[in-house]
Design an enzyme around this catalytic site. Structure first.
Site, short mmCIF file in Angstrom:
data_model
loop_
_atom_site.label_atom_id
_atom_site.label_comp_id
_atom_site.label_asym_id
_atom_site.label_seq_id
_atom_site.Cartn_x
_atom_site.Cartn_y
_atom_site.Cartn_z
CG MET A 31 -1.89 -1.20 1.18
SD MET A 31 -3.38 -0.94 2.14
CE MET A 31 -2.70 -0.71 3.78
N GLY A 32 2.15 1.11 -0.28
CA GLY A 32 3.03 2.27 -0.39
C GLY A 32 3.51 2.79 0.95
CD GLU A 36 15.91 -1.67 4.36
OE1 GLU A 36 15.93 -0.54 3.80
OE2 GLU A 36 16.45 -2.67 3.87
CG HIS A 38 6.89 -1.93 2.25
ND1 HIS A 38 6.80 -0.77 2.96
CD2 HIS A 38 5.67 -2.52 2.32
CE1 HIS A 38 5.57 -0.65 3.46
NE2 HIS A 38 4.87 -1.71 3.10
CD GLN A 62 -6.02 -3.90 2.10
OE1 GLN A 62 -5.89 -4.35 0.96
NE2 GLN A 62 -5.04 -3.98 2.98
N GLY A 149 4.96 -10.36 3.83
CA GLY A 149 5.71 -10.29 5.07
C GLY A 149 5.05 -11.09 6.19
CG ASP A 152 0.55 -7.61 7.48
OD1 ASP A 152 -0.29 -6.96 8.12
OD2 ASP A 152 1.57 -7.08 6.99
CB SER A 187 4.26 -0.62 10.69
OG SER A 187 2.95 -0.16 10.35
P1 AMP Z 1 1.43 -3.03 3.44
O1 AMP Z 1 1.99 -1.93 2.57
O2 AMP Z 1 1.36 -2.66 4.88
O3 AMP Z 1 0.17 -3.61 2.87
O4 AMP Z 1 2.50 -4.19 3.38
C1 AMP Z 1 2.87 -4.75 2.16
C2 AMP Z 1 3.66 -6.01 2.41
O5 AMP Z 1 4.83 -5.70 3.15
C3 AMP Z 1 2.88 -7.04 3.23
O6 AMP Z 1 3.14 -8.34 2.71
C4 AMP Z 1 3.47 -6.87 4.60
O7 AMP Z 1 3.39 -8.05 5.38
C5 AMP Z 1 4.89 -6.54 4.27
N1 AMP Z 1 5.52 -5.86 5.40
C6 AMP Z 1 5.09 -4.73 6.02
N2 AMP Z 1 5.88 -4.43 7.06
C7 AMP Z 1 6.84 -5.40 7.11
C8 AMP Z 1 7.95 -5.67 7.95
N3 AMP Z 1 8.25 -4.88 8.98
N4 AMP Z 1 8.70 -6.76 7.69
C9 AMP Z 1 8.40 -7.58 6.66
N5 AMP Z 1 7.37 -7.39 5.82
C10 AMP Z 1 6.60 -6.31 6.03
#
Ligand code: AMP
Length: 285
Positions: A31-32, A36, A38, A62, A149, A152, A187
């Protein structure tokens, strides 16, 4: 040069060409507001796949009505620089209307044991939105491999389930949680935290660490391990517990004792910001 794809037609054309060339296509959905964590997913995809496509899309379906869809950070220009640096071939960044045009009516739901607990129970419709957008992204990108990741962890389990159930030809890879030196899980939502709250947020990883140490010291009781976490979280005045739970992993079954790999997952509000973190107990890694 990294390609920027904004429409369904553009990503279809890009994926079509990549597909004709043969080889693997790695997709990293995000989601941008990239950090690090990502980028570790991107690097993993880059290492193993011939073509790497990232998506940056704050997916409205979502988010619940009282969640942070509007406020969610959007930093597309900065994101592009980071993606370019790690060698991503193309980024898909559609407008919401491109993904959900007038008349849109199809959704993917995952029922049962995997979604009736943890974030699935607290965020009604969340995994339906996730499964729907990912189905679209898998189809559009023609991904052979997709990277998610462990941050989640429930999402990984849900994705593996519907990919298998719907016979979607993509391999799902789980990448370990990337943390700041302090232990705080990275996050995009950490941006919401004040300096004081960021300090308070360290209690999440600290509480998981204490439970992990207790487990390694021989404590197997789910109740006792949850109590270790709750007690540590209770010491932080700014922390409000949403859940502290332990389930078998990846089955997410209720257990009384940790005798197989198990997910210890927590969700905690620090001020107005809801943060999640987890550890897998009893795994090889
Ligand atoms: P999001 O942008 O929050 O939807 O995350 C996109 C992807 O990055 C998802 O698969 C998350 O699980 C992964 N992700 C987010 N934060 C982390 C992290 N700290 N370590 C590993 N993967 C992450």
């Amino acid at each position: 040069m990294m390609k920027i794809l904004r429409t369904v037609e553009e990503i279809k054309a890009f994926a079509g060409t990549a597909c004709q060339q043969g080889g693997t296509i790695g997709l990293v959905p995000t989601m941008g507001a990239l950090h690090e964590g990502h980028l570790t997913l991107m690097r993993e995809a880059r290492k193993h796949c011939d073509t790497v496509i990232a998506s940056v899309f704050v997916n409205p379906t979502q988010f619940g009505p009282n969640e942070d869809y509007e406020a969610y950070p959007r930093r597309f220009e900065e994101d592009c620089k980071k993606l370019e640096e790690v060698g991503v071939d193309a980024v898909f960044h559609p407008a919401p209307k491109e993904m959900y045009p007038e008349g849109y009516a199809a959704y993917v739901t995952v029922d049962g044991d995997l979604t009736n607990k943890l974030c699935g129970a607290r965020r009604p419709g969340h995994f339906r939105g996730v499964a729907t957008v990912l189905t679209k992204l898998f189809n559009l990108s023609r991904a052979t491999d997709a990277y998610f990741g462990q941050k989640d962890a429930q999402q990984v389990v849900v994705v593996r389930r519907f990919v298998e159930d719907l016979n979607i030809p993509v391999r799902i890879h789980m990448v370990p949680i990337s943390r700041e030196e302090s232990g705080l899980a990275r996050s995009s939502r950490n941006m919401y935290l004040s300096a004081e709250e960021k300090e308070a947020a360290l209690v999440l990883s600290r509480s998981l660490g204490k439970a992990e140490a207790a487990f390694e010291g021989g404590e197997n009781s789910v109740e006792a391990l949850k109590k270790v976490v709750r007690e540590e979280l209770g010491l932080e005045k700014l922390a409000e517990i949403d859940y502290v739970e332990i389930y078998s992993f990846p089955g997410l079954k209720e257990i009384a004792e940790v005798r197989e790999p198990s997910l210890l997952a927590i969700a905690v509000k620090i001020g107005k910001t809801r943060l999640i973190d987890n550890v897998i107990l009893g795994s090889e890694r």
